[in-house]
Design an enzyme around this catalytic site. Sequence first.
Site, PDB file in Angstrom:
ATOM      1  N   ARG A  88       0.820  -1.220   0.000  1.00  0.00           N
ATOM      2  CA  ARG A  88       0.000   0.000   0.000  1.00  0.00           C
ATOM      3  C   ARG A  88       0.850   1.265   0.000  1.00  0.00           C
ATOM      4  NH1 ARG A  88      -5.595  -0.332   2.619  1.00  0.00           N
ATOM      5  NH2 ARG A  88      -4.830   1.452   3.770  1.00  0.00           N
ATOM      6  N   SER A  89       2.028   1.210   0.585  1.00  0.00           N
ATOM      7  CA  SER A  89       2.941   2.356   0.497  1.00  0.00           C
ATOM      8  C   SER A  89       3.360   2.578  -0.951  1.00  0.00           C
ATOM      9  CB  SER A  89       4.179   2.134   1.368  1.00  0.00           C
ATOM     10  OG  SER A  89       3.846   2.229   2.730  1.00  0.00           O
ATOM     11  N   ARG A 124       1.880  13.175  -9.448  1.00  0.00           N
ATOM     12  CA  ARG A 124       1.774  14.614  -9.194  1.00  0.00           C
ATOM     13  C   ARG A 124       3.078  15.340  -9.558  1.00  0.00           C
ATOM     14  NH1 ARG A 124      -3.005  14.642  -9.680  1.00  0.00           N
ATOM     15  NH2 ARG A 124      -4.473  14.692  -7.958  1.00  0.00           N
ATOM     16  N   HIS A 133       2.888  15.865 -13.121  1.00  0.00           N
ATOM     17  CA  HIS A 133       1.963  16.955 -13.419  1.00  0.00           C
ATOM     18  C   HIS A 133       2.637  18.313 -13.252  1.00  0.00           C
ATOM     19  CE1 HIS A 133      -1.733  14.222 -12.471  1.00  0.00           C
ATOM     20  NE2 HIS A 133      -1.352  14.115 -13.730  1.00  0.00           N
ATOM     21  N   SER A 189       8.421   3.481   3.175  1.00  0.00           N
ATOM     22  CA  SER A 189       8.496   2.175   3.824  1.00  0.00           C
ATOM     23  C   SER A 189       8.285   2.350   5.314  1.00  0.00           C
ATOM     24  CB  SER A 189       9.872   1.535   3.569  1.00  0.00           C
ATOM     25  OG  SER A 189      10.003   0.332   4.292  1.00  0.00           O
ATOM     26  N   SER A 203       8.456   0.169   7.729  1.00  0.00           N
ATOM     27  CA  SER A 203       9.513  -0.487   8.503  1.00  0.00           C
ATOM     28  C   SER A 203      10.890   0.061   8.170  1.00  0.00           C
ATOM     29  CB  SER A 203       9.506  -1.996   8.231  1.00  0.00           C
ATOM     30  OG  SER A 203       9.924  -2.268   6.901  1.00  0.00           O
ATOM     31  N   THR A 236      12.247  -3.185   4.286  1.00  0.00           N
ATOM     32  CA  THR A 236      11.788  -4.090   3.241  1.00  0.00           C
ATOM     33  C   THR A 236      12.974  -4.413   2.332  1.00  0.00           C
ATOM     34  OG1 THR A 236       9.593  -3.089   3.337  1.00  0.00           O
ATOM     35  CG2 THR A 236      10.114  -4.383   1.362  1.00  0.00           C
ATOM     36  N   SER A 260      -2.640   1.060   8.154  1.00  0.00           N
ATOM     37  CA  SER A 260      -3.478   2.055   7.470  1.00  0.00           C
ATOM     38  C   SER A 260      -3.164   3.483   7.871  1.00  0.00           C
ATOM     39  CB  SER A 260      -4.963   1.775   7.708  1.00  0.00           C
ATOM     40  OG  SER A 260      -5.369   0.610   7.020  1.00  0.00           O
ATOM     41  N   GLU A 309      -0.030   4.627   6.111  1.00  0.00           N
ATOM     42  CA  GLU A 309      -0.237   4.767   4.671  1.00  0.00           C
ATOM     43  C   GLU A 309      -1.057   6.025   4.352  1.00  0.00           C
ATOM     44  OE1 GLU A 309      -0.059  -0.007   4.817  1.00  0.00           O
ATOM     45  OE2 GLU A 309      -2.005   0.992   4.674  1.00  0.00           O
ATOM     46  N   ASP A 338       1.043  14.830  -0.407  1.00  0.00           N
ATOM     47  CA  ASP A 338       0.198  15.892  -0.957  1.00  0.00           C
ATOM     48  C   ASP A 338       0.634  17.253  -0.425  1.00  0.00           C
ATOM     49  OD1 ASP A 338      -1.312  14.281  -2.608  1.00  0.00           O
ATOM     50  OD2 ASP A 338      -3.017  14.132  -1.233  1.00  0.00           O
TER      51      ASP A 338
END
Length: 186
Positions: free
Chosen positions: A46-47, A57, A60, A86, A88, A91, A150, A153, A161
């Site tokens: 998910r990361s 972005r 962009h 990451s 942790s 990875t 979650s 992430e 952002d």
Amino acid sequence: MNNQEYAKIILNELNQTIPHIDVDKAEQMKQLILQADEIFCAGAGRSGFQVKGFAMRLMHMGLKSYVVGETCTPNIGKDGLLVICSGSGSTKSLVCHAQKAKDIGAKIALITIDPDSPIAQMADVVIEISAPSPKSAKAGAITSIQPMGSLFEQSEGLFMDCMIMMLMEAKHMDSDTMFGRHANLE
């Protein structure tokens, strides 16, 4: 609980992470991005999804950005920047990417829970997000009702952002200028 009650709890949890990110470290990361010839973005799971949005972005904004592992990603050079997400910081595939970038002389920015991780030891700047994760060295320091990593992430996505908005300000850009680079083969 209903969705509104969960939303309030999640927003309160995010308020424990995002506002506590070191402002000076964020500024260092911004400067590394502005100085880089190319920005390579890497993450797993998910990361990895979050950092792909960041790479988009950056594109962009007119910056040369790539996602590590995609078939059209070029090689990194000494003037490149590797941004790794990451939780942790350990990875194995991402440690290998960091080591390769380090060996070439490229810069490394890490967004992580663990500022003492193997990747953090190689990074030029470490953005620490204090969030719980099953793989976190700080498990239990901050609690979350959300599953697994979650909160981290979500926090890394929101931080990236924020970084985009900092870069937009530095480059005197707005959404309209960026939209000109939005995909038109949809």
